[in-house]
Motif scaffolding. Structure first.
Motif, short mmCIF file in Angstrom:
data_model
loop_
_atom_site.label_atom_id
_atom_site.label_comp_id
_atom_site.label_asym_id
_atom_site.label_seq_id
_atom_site.Cartn_x
_atom_site.Cartn_y
_atom_site.Cartn_z
N ARG A 1 -91.16 -50.10 -61.65
CA ARG A 1 -90.63 -51.00 -60.62
C ARG A 1 -90.13 -50.26 -59.40
NH1 ARG A 1 -86.79 -55.33 -63.02
NH2 ARG A 1 -85.15 -53.74 -62.87
N VAL A 2 -89.50 -49.12 -59.58
CA VAL A 2 -88.98 -48.37 -58.44
C VAL A 2 -90.14 -47.87 -57.57
CG1 VAL A 2 -87.58 -46.42 -57.69
CG2 VAL A 2 -86.91 -47.72 -59.72
N ALA A 3 -91.24 -47.47 -58.22
CA ALA A 3 -92.40 -47.01 -57.45
C ALA A 3 -92.95 -48.14 -56.58
CB ALA A 3 -93.48 -46.49 -58.39
N ILE A 4 -92.96 -49.37 -57.09
CA ILE A 4 -93.44 -50.50 -56.30
C ILE A 4 -92.48 -50.78 -55.14
CG2 ILE A 4 -94.19 -52.91 -56.37
CD1 ILE A 4 -95.84 -50.91 -58.05
N MET A 5 -91.17 -50.67 -55.40
CA MET A 5 -90.20 -50.81 -54.31
C MET A 5 -90.41 -49.73 -53.26
SD MET A 5 -86.51 -52.00 -55.92
CE MET A 5 -86.44 -50.86 -57.31
N ASP A 6 -90.70 -48.50 -53.72
CA ASP A 6 -90.95 -47.40 -52.79
C ASP A 6 -92.17 -47.68 -51.92
OD1 ASP A 6 -89.01 -45.37 -52.82
OD2 ASP A 6 -89.70 -44.61 -54.75
N ILE A 7 -93.21 -48.26 -52.53
CA ILE A 7 -94.40 -48.62 -51.75
C ILE A 7 -94.03 -49.60 -50.65
CG2 ILE A 7 -96.55 -49.94 -51.84
CD1 ILE A 7 -97.10 -47.28 -52.95
N GLY A 8 -93.30 -50.66 -51.00
CA GLY A 8 -92.91 -51.67 -50.01
C GLY A 8 -92.06 -51.08 -48.90
N ARG A 9 -91.08 -50.26 -49.28
CA ARG A 9 -90.16 -49.67 -48.30
C ARG A 9 -90.88 -48.69 -47.38
NH1 ARG A 9 -87.02 -44.92 -49.44
NH2 ARG A 9 -85.32 -44.59 -47.93
N SER A 10 -91.67 -47.79 -47.96
CA SER A 10 -92.33 -46.76 -47.16
C SER A 10 -93.44 -47.33 -46.29
CB SER A 10 -92.89 -45.67 -48.08
OG SER A 10 -91.86 -44.96 -48.72
N LEU A 11 -94.24 -48.24 -46.86
CA LEU A 11 -95.34 -48.80 -46.07
C LEU A 11 -94.83 -49.65 -44.93
CD1 LEU A 11 -98.32 -49.06 -45.59
CD2 LEU A 11 -98.44 -50.84 -47.36
N ILE B 1 -91.59 -57.60 -55.91
CA ILE B 1 -90.96 -56.28 -55.80
C ILE B 1 -91.39 -55.58 -54.50
CG2 ILE B 1 -90.57 -54.09 -56.96
CD1 ILE B 1 -89.48 -56.61 -58.37
N LEU B 2 -92.63 -55.78 -54.09
CA LEU B 2 -93.07 -55.27 -52.79
C LEU B 2 -92.23 -55.90 -51.67
CD1 LEU B 2 -96.99 -55.17 -52.83
CD2 LEU B 2 -95.45 -53.25 -52.42
N ALA B 3 -92.07 -57.22 -51.74
CA ALA B 3 -91.27 -57.92 -50.73
C ALA B 3 -89.84 -57.39 -50.71
CB ALA B 3 -91.28 -59.42 -51.01
N LEU B 4 -89.29 -57.10 -51.88
CA LEU B 4 -87.95 -56.55 -51.95
C LEU B 4 -87.90 -55.17 -51.30
CD1 LEU B 4 -85.47 -56.92 -54.84
CD2 LEU B 4 -85.78 -54.66 -53.85
N GLY B 5 -88.94 -54.36 -51.52
CA GLY B 5 -89.02 -53.05 -50.88
C GLY B 5 -89.05 -53.15 -49.37
N ILE B 6 -89.72 -54.16 -48.86
CA ILE B 6 -89.77 -54.39 -47.41
C ILE B 6 -88.37 -54.73 -46.89
CG2 ILE B 6 -90.70 -55.86 -45.57
CD1 ILE B 6 -93.24 -56.15 -47.28
N TRP B 7 -87.64 -55.54 -47.66
CA TRP B 7 -86.24 -55.84 -47.30
C TRP B 7 -85.42 -54.56 -47.24
CZ3 TRP B 7 -82.51 -60.24 -48.24
CH2 TRP B 7 -83.08 -61.48 -47.87
N LEU B 8 -85.63 -53.67 -48.19
CA LEU B 8 -84.88 -52.42 -48.20
C LEU B 8 -85.12 -51.63 -46.92
CD1 LEU B 8 -85.42 -51.19 -51.89
CD2 LEU B 8 -83.61 -52.65 -50.97
N ALA B 9 -86.37 -51.60 -46.47
CA ALA B 9 -86.69 -50.88 -45.23
C ALA B 9 -85.96 -51.52 -44.05
CB ALA B 9 -88.20 -50.89 -44.99
N HIS B 10 -85.98 -52.85 -43.97
CA HIS B 10 -85.33 -53.53 -42.86
C HIS B 10 -83.82 -53.34 -42.90
CE1 HIS B 10 -88.60 -56.46 -41.25
NE2 HIS B 10 -89.15 -55.33 -41.70
#
Length: 351
Positions: A140-150, A302-311
């Protein structure tokens, strides 16, 4: 425009004919639809369109908030590829987000570049892509990392005047694997998502224009996204201390893209009294911000959550507020209950 003029002329004639109005109108609407399809075929499918200007870069003083607000999904791309300079600059950003120091977790992620017309939907004329690759075994953390980094790469592309479009279920993975060749290992790698990149075109097929009307572009209010309790029952008042110190960070998350604009992420902002303990006297400060996924999706939520983390992170940087992400409460990654706690942001002055 030609189609509208054509229909107007025939409608005028139909009114003059009286009894034949319905028959003539339906027939003419069919002709108009045919003309629109032919126009799409010529300008999009056959790529016979006037040369378009390369979009301008955003001003150097544009804030992260400006970029997050301006960014939108690009569904139609120009036939030209990225300029050499733009390609090199964007690949430098990709490289910066592909190193362990840029990740929250320990599982390796990477973004592979492909310059070829992949089988993807719903975009047209896309010829360049970034393929997000994570370990095949779910993490799950890797998927969050994908969303945040991308998303950070996407926002840099926006600053450069480059259009982007996140593509999940609309990507043909077999086609992608063929183009990746030896860069993809079936035994250890997994394709998470794809991002189309290129210069946005002003020629949009009628199908995509119609689709925009069926996909809601509205955003939920902040009171439905941010809460003061883990049960997500008490909406957070972002206008009072200490929450108001984060200003546009809340709106930045609200603007974050998600599949079909579902907005499956929620936040709980926890405050404490500086003198120690909740409910004491004295000023309060934000102790942590907890991020939750509200659907059972193991990838797109989880990708969407990663995008939130970036924002959230970029917004805090704009306000000069430092912090880090940390998983405080561990739970089973395969757990199906919702909402699911995923990760927390801890400001540097907490604890």
């Amino acid at each position: 425009v030609v189609a509208i003029l054509y229909l107007s002329a025939w409608l005028l004639k139909s009114f003059q004919n009286g009894p034949n109005l319905l028959h003539t109108t339906v027939g003419n609407m069919g002709w108009v639809a045919l003309m629109i399809l032919l126009l799409d075929l010529v300008t999009v499918k056959c790529k016979l369109q006037p040369t378009e200007k390369q979009p301008f870069r955003l001003p150097d003083d544009a804030s992260s908030f400006d970029i997050m607000r301006i960014r939108h999904s690009c569904r139609s791309f120009q036939c030209r590829r990225l300029s050499k300079n733009d390609h090199m600059e964007l690949m430098r950003c990709v490289k910066e987000q592909s190193v362990p120091s840029a990740w929250m977790g320990e599982m390796p992620i990477r973004f592979e570049y492909i310059s070829a017309p992949l089988s993807v939907w719903p975009v047209v004329n896309a010829q360049e892509f970034l393929v997000a690759v994570a370990p095949k075994e779910y993490n799950r953390v890797a998927i969050m990392d994908i969303g945040r980094s991308l998303q950070k790469i996407v926002l840099q592309a926006t600053r450069m005047g480059i259009g982007t479009c996140w593509i999940g279920p609309g990507a043909n993975h077999e086609s992608i694997k063929q183009h990746l060749g030896k860069r993809f290992d079936e035994d250890t790698d997994g394709i998470v998502c794809v991002c189309a990149i290129g210069y946005e075109s002003s020629f949009y097929p009628a199908m995509l224009r119609v689709m925009k009307h069926f996909v809601s572009m509205k955003r939920l209010p902040l009171t439905d996204l941010f809460f003061a309790d883990p049960s997500l029952s008490e909406p957070l008042d972002t206008t009072v201390e200490p929450y108001c110190r984060y200003g546009d960070c809340y709106e930045a998350c609200r603007w974050a893209p998600s599949s079909f604009n579902a907005q499956p992420t929620r936040c709980v902002v926890v405050a404490e009294n500086i003198s120690g303990g909740k409910g004491g006297s004295g000023a309060e400060q934000v102790r942590q911000v907890d991020f939750y996924a509200t659907t059972r999706s193991r990838y797109y939520a989880i990708l969407a959550l990663g995008i939130w983390l970036a924002h959230w992170e970029l917004g805090c940087n704009e306000h000069g507020i430092s912090g880090h992400f940390q998983i405080i409460s561990t739970n089973d990654e395969d757990a199906r209950e919702t909402p699911r706690y995923c990760i927390s942001w801890i400001p540097s002055n907490a604890y």
